[in-house]
Design an enzyme around this catalytic site. Structure first.
Site: not given
Ligand code: FPP
Length: 255
Positions: A30, A47, A141
């Site tokens: 997050d 992201h 893993l």
């Molecule tokens: C939450 O941060 C994150 C997500 C909804 C997406 C997480 C995805 C990735 C890191 C890419 C994953 C890819 C692979 C290949 C595993 P947020 O957008 O809710 O952040 P905020 O709370 O600050 O708005």
């Protein structure tokens, strides 16, 4: 690929007890949006940078001997984000898998996915299936991506399957439900990490986290590195896990 002796030496070098490494770590990644905003960038920039933290977490799991790593990459609720962000996340997933799968294979990482995968764009489904196929015999893993996943979806699906199976309600046991969860065959996580300072479980592995230890850190996901992962495991190793029992045998009814 590391052997258990290599895990032991590595754990000792960073002050971790190699005998108490959680077998399964689950992470709510997050804070990507806030990380990008702090830099005056679009959310998707967060992201993209979050992928480095995925890499670091996989590396840390391999080095310490964690056997399962589950990442909450896209929740059922995330579908209601703006279309551009959803599309960017789906593209990122495909491009990351294409780019990383060889490296994952060379490290012995078996890719798995849980969630309502049929709702993902076809290109995404195809790449996930391809990566799952090419890594299916590896066993250093298990990297489990939760995609279009929510626990309530999973529990509803499990309930539907159980009802269709005609199981006698009077004979229903926890193990029957477990057999129908998306995580069937995967041990429950002992440790759940959530980044960015939020202290919620957000519809993630509600059943499976029943006895997990939670580690909350204010670090935003794109800043989460190997040292943060080890800090979380060190925190876990300080916990006294009782599973509802009394571990101190000096306790008696008369006390
Ligand atoms: C939450 O941060 C994150 C997500 C909804 C997406 C997480 C995805 C990735 C890191 C890419 C994953 C890819 C692979 C290949 C595993 P947020 O957008 O809710 O952040 P905020 O709370 O600050 O708005």
């Amino acid at each position: 690929m590391s052997t258990s002796a290599e895990h032991r030496v590595f754990c000792e070098s960073i002050d971790l007890d190699s005998k108490r490494i959680p077998k399964h770590v689950a992470i709510i990644m997050d804070g990507n949006g806030r990380w990008a905003k702090e830099r005056g960038e679009e959310r998707v920039f967060g992201h993209i940078n979050g992928i480095n933290s995925v890499r670091s977490s996989v590396e840390a799991a391999l080095l310490t001997g964690v056997r399962y790593l589950t990442l909450y990459a896209f929740s059922t609720e995330n579908w209601s984000r703006p279309k551009e962000e959803v599309d960017a996340l789906m593209d990122l997933l495909v491009s990351t898998l294409i780019k990383e799968v060889e490296d994952l294979e060379s490290k012995g990482v078996r890719l798995r996915a849980i969630g309502d995968l049929t709702t993902l764009p076809k290109a995404c489904q195809d790449q996930i299936n391809k990566s799952i196929q090419s890594t299916k015999n590896l066993d250093a893993l298990d990297l489990v991506l939760a995609l279009s996943y929510s626990s309530k979806w999973e529990l509803v699906e499990a309930t539907k399957q159980l009802m269709k199976s005609g199981v006698n309600p009077d004979e229903l046991e926890a193990s029957h439900i477990e057999q129908h969860l998306a995580t069937s065959g995967i041990p429950d996580p002992e440790l759940m990490i959530r980044t960015s300072g939020e202290r919620r479980i957000s519809n993630f592995l509600l059943w499976q986290l029943a006895y997990a230890e939670f580690h909350f850190t204010s670090v935003l996901w794109p800043d989460f590195g190997q040292d943060n992962f080890y800090d979380a495991v060190r925190d876990y190793q300080k916990r006294n896990r009782r599973f509802g029992r009394l571990l101190d045998t000096t306790h008696t009814m008369s006390k």
